[in-house]
Design an enzyme around this catalytic site. Structure first.
Site, PDB file in Angstrom:
ATOM      1  N   CYS A  79       0.813  -1.226   0.000  1.00  0.00           N
ATOM      2  CA  CYS A  79       0.000   0.000   0.000  1.00  0.00           C
ATOM      3  C   CYS A  79       0.842   1.271   0.000  1.00  0.00           C
ATOM      4  CB  CYS A  79      -0.990  -0.019   1.164  1.00  0.00           C
ATOM      5  SG  CYS A  79      -0.261   0.053   2.809  1.00  0.00           S
ATOM      6  N   HIS A  88      -5.639   1.614  -4.611  1.00  0.00           N
ATOM      7  CA  HIS A  88      -4.759   1.129  -3.535  1.00  0.00           C
ATOM      8  C   HIS A  88      -4.294  -0.287  -3.851  1.00  0.00           C
ATOM      9  CE1 HIS A  88      -7.677  -1.495  -0.982  1.00  0.00           C
ATOM     10  NE2 HIS A  88      -8.079  -1.463  -2.222  1.00  0.00           N
ATOM     11  N   HIS A 120      -2.918   0.944   6.833  1.00  0.00           N
ATOM     12  CA  HIS A 120      -3.254   0.823   5.411  1.00  0.00           C
ATOM     13  C   HIS A 120      -3.527   2.206   4.837  1.00  0.00           C
ATOM     14  CE1 HIS A 120      -4.321  -1.367   1.809  1.00  0.00           C
ATOM     15  NE2 HIS A 120      -5.380  -0.589   1.664  1.00  0.00           N
TER      16      HIS A 120
END
Length: 333
Positions: free
Chosen positions: A248, A308, A296
């Site tokens: 990420c 993402h 995240h």
């Protein structure tokens, strides 16, 4: 009158044992009922692909903080190794100056040890100028004091840098140990994810790219969004930052690097590297973070969408930001 033949006694039959027959009927009925029950028992089907995906998502929520912790240690390790190399360059001339000063002191000490001070004193005593002896002694003492002061200054600077380098070396050693521990955890994570994803059906999914971005954004943001969207469909590999696989924070780092903006490969660092933006003021190109520990993140596209790198087994994709608890937005331009 003729006599009739004697009657044969009727054939004997074993007596019917009613109790035994009842028990037999009960046993047969019970067996039939048991067989019917077995046939009617529900068969537990194998978990579906969606159920396995849900299991992985749940487990990934617990694993991703460890992944970002690994990224943090790696980023710190890289920065501290650069600092250590810079200190070594600064220390090189200090070490040389210290060695030269020590050589000068050593030569002076050796000369006095071998010949003694009488030669210098004798030369001073033979001078015809009044007051010269006192002046020369003061000069000699001053020169010795200057050498001591110069040497002390050089050694102090060298020792200061040496102490800093020792601290950095100790920190690097600790971080290397921590990185090794995290690498061991990585093997455990990969093994567990591999076990779970092995049960998924082998399918090919065509992933669409990013939606059209509306609104006024800078050229740097346009570049970052375009580059991030070009990675849609690329696999997730934790610790990767391109060009063919990403985690990420690696995806956002890669996208903004193409726009000339440097970000650290760690969610916590990228949170600090941007300035806070409210959800109401968020616009395409902002970084969006999730969960209270920021483990995240993605690149916001507007209209509650982001691009993402989700997790192992799921490629880079576009998803609603409402899928996870939003921690906040940051703007880096």
């Amino acid at each position: 009158m003729a006599s009739l033949p004697p009657r044969r006694p009727p054939a004997s039959h074993p007596p019917v044992r009613r109790g035994g027959l009842a028990r037999l009927v009960v046993v047969l009925l019970a067996a039939a009922a048991l067989g019917a029950g077995l046939l009617a028992a529900p068969v537990h089907a194998a978990p579906s692909a969606d159920e396995i995906e849900a299991q992985i998502d749940k487990q990934w929520e617990q694993l991703e903080p460890t992944i970002e912790g690994y990224n943090k240690v790696r980023a710190q390790l890289k920065a501290n190794r650069i600092k250590s190399a810079e200190l070594e360059k600064k220390m090189a001339p200090l070490e040389l100056a210290s060695a030269l000063a020590m050589n000068q002191i050593g030569a002076l000490a050796s000369r006095y040890y071998m010949s003694g001070p009488s030669q210098e004193l004798g030369a001073l005593l033979t001078t015809t100028k009044p007051g010269t002896l006192g002046e020369q002694l003061v000069i000699l003492d001053r020169l010795a004091g200057q050498q001591r002061k110069q040497l002390a200054g050089v050694l102090a600077i060298r020792d200061r840098y040496h102490a800093q380098k020792q601290k950095l070396d100790a920190l690097i050693a600790a971080q290397v140990r921590q990185q090794n521990e995290l690498a061991a955890k990585k093997k455990q994570i990969d093994a567990e994810i591999k076990r779970l994803t092995a049960s998924l059906p082998k399918t090919t999914v065509k992933v669409t790219g990013c939606p059209t971005i509306s609104g006024v954004v800078s050229s740097a943001v346009q570049t970052a969004i375009r580059v991030a969207c070009q990675q849609v469909g690329d696999p997730y590999v934790w610790g990767a930052n391109g060009p063919d696989a990403f985690d990420c924070s690696g995806l956002t780092q890669y996208a903004y690097k193409a726009a000339g903006i440097s970000l650290t490969h760690f969610t916590g660092a990228q949170w600090s590297e941007g300035r806070p933006v409210s959800r109401a003021d968020a616009r395409p190109g902002d970084l969006i973070f999730f969960y209270s520990d920021l483990h995240h993140m993605g690149l916001y596209l507007g209209n509650d969408l982001m691009v993402h790198a989700p997790r192992a087994g799921k490629p880079v994709n576009v998803l609603s930001i409402n899928y996870m608890p939003v921690a906040g937005f940051r703007r880096v331009t």
